[in-house]
Design a protein around this motif. Structure first.
Motif, mmCIF file in Angstrom:
data_model
loop_
_atom_site.group_PDB
_atom_site.id
_atom_site.type_symbol
_atom_site.label_atom_id
_atom_site.label_comp_id
_atom_site.label_asym_id
_atom_site.label_seq_id
_atom_site.Cartn_x
_atom_site.Cartn_y
_atom_site.Cartn_z
ATOM 1 N N PRO A 136 0.922 -1.081 -0.786
ATOM 2 C CA PRO A 136 0.093 -0.294 -0.248
ATOM 3 C C PRO A 136 0.560 0.992 0.365
ATOM 4 O O PRO A 136 0.447 1.892 -0.596
ATOM 5 N N GLU A 137 1.652 0.772 0.543
ATOM 6 C CA GLU A 137 2.890 2.277 0.828
ATOM 7 C C GLU A 137 3.466 2.915 -0.869
ATOM 8 O O GLU A 137 3.518 3.854 -1.049
ATOM 9 N N LYS A 138 3.909 1.904 -1.408
ATOM 10 C CA LYS A 138 3.845 2.627 -2.863
ATOM 11 C C LYS A 138 3.400 3.041 -3.578
ATOM 12 O O LYS A 138 3.625 3.219 -4.763
ATOM 13 N N ALA A 139 2.298 2.124 -3.371
ATOM 14 C CA ALA A 139 0.968 2.270 -3.769
ATOM 15 C C ALA A 139 -0.037 4.074 -3.953
ATOM 16 O O ALA A 139 -0.138 4.422 -5.044
ATOM 17 N N ARG A 140 0.870 4.552 -3.406
ATOM 18 C CA ARG A 140 0.414 6.100 -2.737
ATOM 19 C C ARG A 140 1.341 6.897 -3.590
ATOM 20 O O ARG A 140 1.141 7.904 -3.964
ATOM 21 N N GLU A 141 2.430 6.240 -3.474
ATOM 22 C CA GLU A 141 3.918 7.207 -4.248
ATOM 23 C C GLU A 141 2.795 7.343 -5.528
ATOM 24 O O GLU A 141 2.736 8.519 -6.527
ATOM 25 N N THR A 142 2.476 5.635 -5.959
ATOM 26 C CA THR A 142 2.280 5.560 -7.350
ATOM 27 C C THR A 142 0.644 7.237 -8.040
ATOM 28 O O THR A 142 0.236 7.062 -8.682
ATOM 29 N N ALA A 143 -0.423 6.846 -6.783
ATOM 30 C CA ALA A 143 -1.366 7.160 -6.983
ATOM 31 C C ALA A 143 -1.248 9.103 -7.332
ATOM 32 O O ALA A 143 -1.572 9.359 -7.377
ATOM 33 N N LEU A 144 0.114 8.942 -6.832
ATOM 34 C CA LEU A 144 0.178 10.638 -6.310
ATOM 35 C C LEU A 144 0.863 11.462 -8.111
ATOM 36 O O LEU A 144 0.535 11.960 -8.395
ATOM 37 N N CYS A 145 1.686 10.387 -8.324
ATOM 38 C CA CYS A 145 1.949 9.701 -9.937
ATOM 39 C C CYS A 145 0.750 10.186 -10.677
ATOM 40 O O CYS A 145 0.234 10.959 -12.069
ATOM 41 N N ALA A 146 -0.329 9.247 -10.446
ATOM 42 C CA ALA A 146 -1.379 9.675 -11.090
ATOM 43 C C ALA A 146 -1.668 10.524 -10.774
ATOM 44 O O ALA A 146 -2.215 12.220 -12.065
ATOM 45 N N ALA A 147 -2.482 11.515 -9.486
ATOM 46 C CA ALA A 147 -3.037 12.387 -9.924
ATOM 47 C C ALA A 147 -2.515 13.714 -10.211
ATOM 48 O O ALA A 147 -2.800 14.768 -11.211
ATOM 49 N N GLU A 148 -0.703 13.633 -10.681
ATOM 50 C CA GLU A 148 0.030 15.050 -10.747
ATOM 51 C C GLU A 148 -0.206 14.807 -12.391
ATOM 52 O O GLU A 148 0.078 15.756 -12.612
ATOM 53 N N THR A 149 -0.869 13.855 -12.755
ATOM 54 C CA THR A 149 -0.765 13.380 -14.476
ATOM 55 C C THR A 149 -1.795 12.897 -15.320
ATOM 56 O O THR A 149 -2.039 13.323 -16.564
ATOM 57 N N ALA A 150 -2.985 13.095 -14.330
ATOM 58 C CA ALA A 150 -4.219 13.364 -14.995
ATOM 59 C C ALA A 150 -4.704 14.425 -15.824
ATOM 60 O O ALA A 150 -4.255 15.283 -15.947
ATOM 61 N N GLU A 180 -10.041 11.208 -6.944
ATOM 62 C CA GLU A 180 -10.434 13.093 -6.673
ATOM 63 C C GLU A 180 -9.547 13.974 -7.264
ATOM 64 O O GLU A 180 -10.644 15.158 -8.124
ATOM 65 N N ALA A 181 -8.223 13.463 -7.615
ATOM 66 C CA ALA A 181 -8.009 13.514 -9.140
ATOM 67 C C ALA A 181 -8.882 13.922 -10.584
ATOM 68 O O ALA A 181 -8.263 13.967 -11.762
ATOM 69 N N GLY A 182 -10.122 13.062 -10.493
ATOM 70 C CA GLY A 182 -11.071 12.865 -11.405
ATOM 71 C C GLY A 182 -10.406 11.681 -13.192
ATOM 72 O O GLY A 182 -11.096 11.642 -13.520
ATOM 73 N N LEU A 183 -9.482 10.622 -11.467
ATOM 74 C CA LEU A 183 -9.392 9.700 -12.846
ATOM 75 C C LEU A 183 -10.604 8.838 -12.302
ATOM 76 O O LEU A 183 -11.016 8.232 -11.668
ATOM 77 N N ARG A 184 -10.903 8.120 -13.456
ATOM 78 C CA ARG A 184 -12.053 6.549 -12.731
ATOM 79 C C ARG A 184 -11.114 5.799 -13.026
ATOM 80 O O ARG A 184 -10.026 5.493 -13.360
ATOM 81 N N LEU A 185 -12.198 4.499 -12.658
ATOM 82 C CA LEU A 185 -11.302 3.359 -11.681
ATOM 83 C C LEU A 185 -11.364 2.141 -11.737
ATOM 84 O O LEU A 185 -13.106 1.825 -12.474
ATOM 85 N N THR A 186 -10.226 0.517 -11.840
ATOM 86 C CA THR A 186 -11.250 -0.575 -12.388
ATOM 87 C C THR A 186 -9.763 -0.654 -10.935
ATOM 88 O O THR A 186 -9.310 -0.244 -11.092
ATOM 89 N N CYS A 187 -10.326 -2.638 -11.166
ATOM 90 C CA CYS A 187 -9.138 -2.970 -10.515
ATOM 91 C C CYS A 187 -9.149 -4.264 -10.964
ATOM 92 O O CYS A 187 -9.946 -5.299 -11.714
ATOM 93 N N HIS A 188 -7.918 -5.136 -10.516
ATOM 94 C CA HIS A 188 -8.063 -6.398 -11.633
ATOM 95 C C HIS A 188 -8.181 -7.685 -9.647
ATOM 96 O O HIS A 188 -8.372 -7.034 -8.912
ATOM 97 N N ALA A 189 -9.311 -8.628 -9.705
ATOM 98 C CA ALA A 189 -10.512 -9.037 -9.013
ATOM 99 C C ALA A 189 -11.153 -10.301 -9.858
ATOM 100 O O ALA A 189 -11.102 -10.186 -10.961
ATOM 101 N N GLY A 190 -10.555 -11.352 -9.183
ATOM 102 C CA GLY A 190 -11.760 -12.071 -9.706
ATOM 103 C C GLY A 190 -10.913 -13.180 -10.895
ATOM 104 O O GLY A 190 -11.816 -13.340 -12.024
ATOM 105 N N GLU A 191 -9.879 -13.621 -11.156
ATOM 106 C CA GLU A 191 -9.342 -14.569 -11.369
ATOM 107 C C GLU A 191 -8.340 -15.201 -10.373
ATOM 108 O O GLU A 191 -8.717 -16.541 -10.668
ATOM 109 N N TRP A 192 -8.041 -14.571 -9.922
ATOM 110 C CA TRP A 192 -6.868 -16.471 -8.598
ATOM 111 C C TRP A 192 -7.416 -15.592 -6.984
ATOM 112 O O TRP A 192 -7.042 -16.601 -6.379
ATOM 113 N N GLY A 193 -7.925 -14.616 -6.993
ATOM 114 C CA GLY A 193 -8.683 -13.713 -5.737
ATOM 115 C C GLY A 193 -10.169 -14.873 -5.404
ATOM 116 O O GLY A 193 -10.621 -14.905 -3.703
ATOM 117 N N GLY A 194 -10.703 -15.011 -6.282
ATOM 118 C CA GLY A 194 -12.452 -16.001 -6.236
ATOM 119 C C GLY A 194 -13.055 -14.565 -6.198
ATOM 120 O O GLY A 194 -13.037 -14.064 -6.655
#
Length: 325
Positions: A136-150, A180-194
């Motif tokens: 999660p901590e590295k994900a926050r850094e990635t989210a900042l990159c996303a928010a700043e370049t949306a 909050e930066a206006g990006l739309r959301l998706t997520c990998h799930a339902g492949e190996w996690g059931g």
């Protein structure tokens, strides 16, 4: 060769093996152990696939490397009739999540994509993805990159990687930042996690699309909920079969999900890893499920409507799907 829209493509995972071998040779990097005797990517299972994926990605070290990769991937997409692609881009692999470095990588990718589009090739838009098993901590850094370049090019935020690493709620902060930066959301799930992983990603991260999502078929109530809510599944049948999630194309649940009213689309995920193309996906589905052109038109219309691009781009895509100039 009908016009196609692809919503689930990892740009590094779409790198042809010959491209990666050539780049490794230029840089004098030995990654021969990730290829088989025929020069294809070689892995044992999904988790070994992640190892090979990251090894292949390790030779992509500069913005220019990613510009060359973008051109190679889009050329392959064009050869399969793709008119629009949303590709997963990860600042983890582009400057180690440093915002200044990420801007340089993004500029190179965007410039290459614009050149291809100007020449009549596919339109490319980016979805920024943290790597789930990096934490999660590295994900926050990635989210900042996303928010700043949306913006017009970076249109979405998602999450890939090992579904069994942590819980979706561990990444709520990152998804809230992207939203909050206006990006739309998706997520990998339902492949190996059931099926539970689908429900948790949908509930806890409030996404509008699910990457894969096919294990939802194991929970009839969840299937009904997805259909009623209009959640779109980015289904990658060839990937699922190649990784052993289903024994063959006839056993794959995309047909049952479609019949139950779930909005499904078709993508290739990491095509050279799975010996597939979007044309091959269509051919195999037509053969296994007796789907005709009308079904594939519906899938592409669903993909156009679910795309994260702006309204003008969406309208232009729908016109092309309808055969209008």
């Amino acid at each position: 060769m009908i016009p196609k829209i692809e919503l689930h493509l990892h740009i590094e995972g779409a790198a042809p093996p010959a491209f990666i071998r050539g780049l490794a040779a230029e840089k004098h990097i030995d990654i021969s152990g990730i290829f088989n005797e025929r020069g294809h990517y070689a892995y044992r299972d999904f988790w070994d696939f992640l190892r090979v994926y990251e090894a292949a990605t390790s030779v992509l070290q500069t913005p220019e490397d990613f510009a060359r990769l973008t051109r190679a991937v889009l050329e392959e997409s064009a050869a399969n009739g793709v008119i629009y692609t949303e590709a997963f881009l990860s600042p983890d692999f582009c400057g180690g999540r440093d915002l200044s470095a990420w801007r340089d990588y993004l500029a190179a990718i965007q410039e290459a994509a614009a050149e291809v589009e100007a020449q009549g090739g596919p339109i490319l838009r980016g979805i920024i993805t943290p790597i789930r098993h990096f934490g999660p901590e590295k994900a926050r850094e990635t989210a900042l990159c996303a928010a700043e370049t949306a913006g017009d090019f970076i249109v979405g935020f998602g999450m890939g990687g090992d579904e069994k690493a942590g819980e979706p709620k561990d990444f709520q902060y990152s998804f809230d930042m992207a939203r909050e930066a206006g990006l739309r959301l998706t997520c990998h799930a339902g492949e190996w996690g059931g099926p539970d992983s689908v429900r948790r990603a949908w509930r806890d991260l409030r996404v509008e699309r699910i990457g894969h999502g096919v294990r939802a078929i194991e929970d009839p109530a969840l299937v009904d909920d997805l259909a009623e809510a209009g959640v779109v599944l980015e289904v990658c049948p060839g990937s699922n079969v190649a990784l052993g999630l289903y024994k063959d194309w006839r056993a794959h649940p995309i047909g049952r999900l479609y019949e139950r009213g779930v909005k499904v689309t078709v993508s290739t995920d990491d095509p050279p890893f799975f010996h597939t193309t979007l044309t091959r996906e269509y051919d195999r589905l037509a053969e296994a499920l007796d789907w005709d052109d009308a079904v594939f038109h519906t899938l592409n219309r669903t993909a156009a409507e679910a795309a994260f691009c702006d309204g003008a781009t969406r309208a232009a895509l729908i016109k092309r799907l309808e055969g209008q100039p």
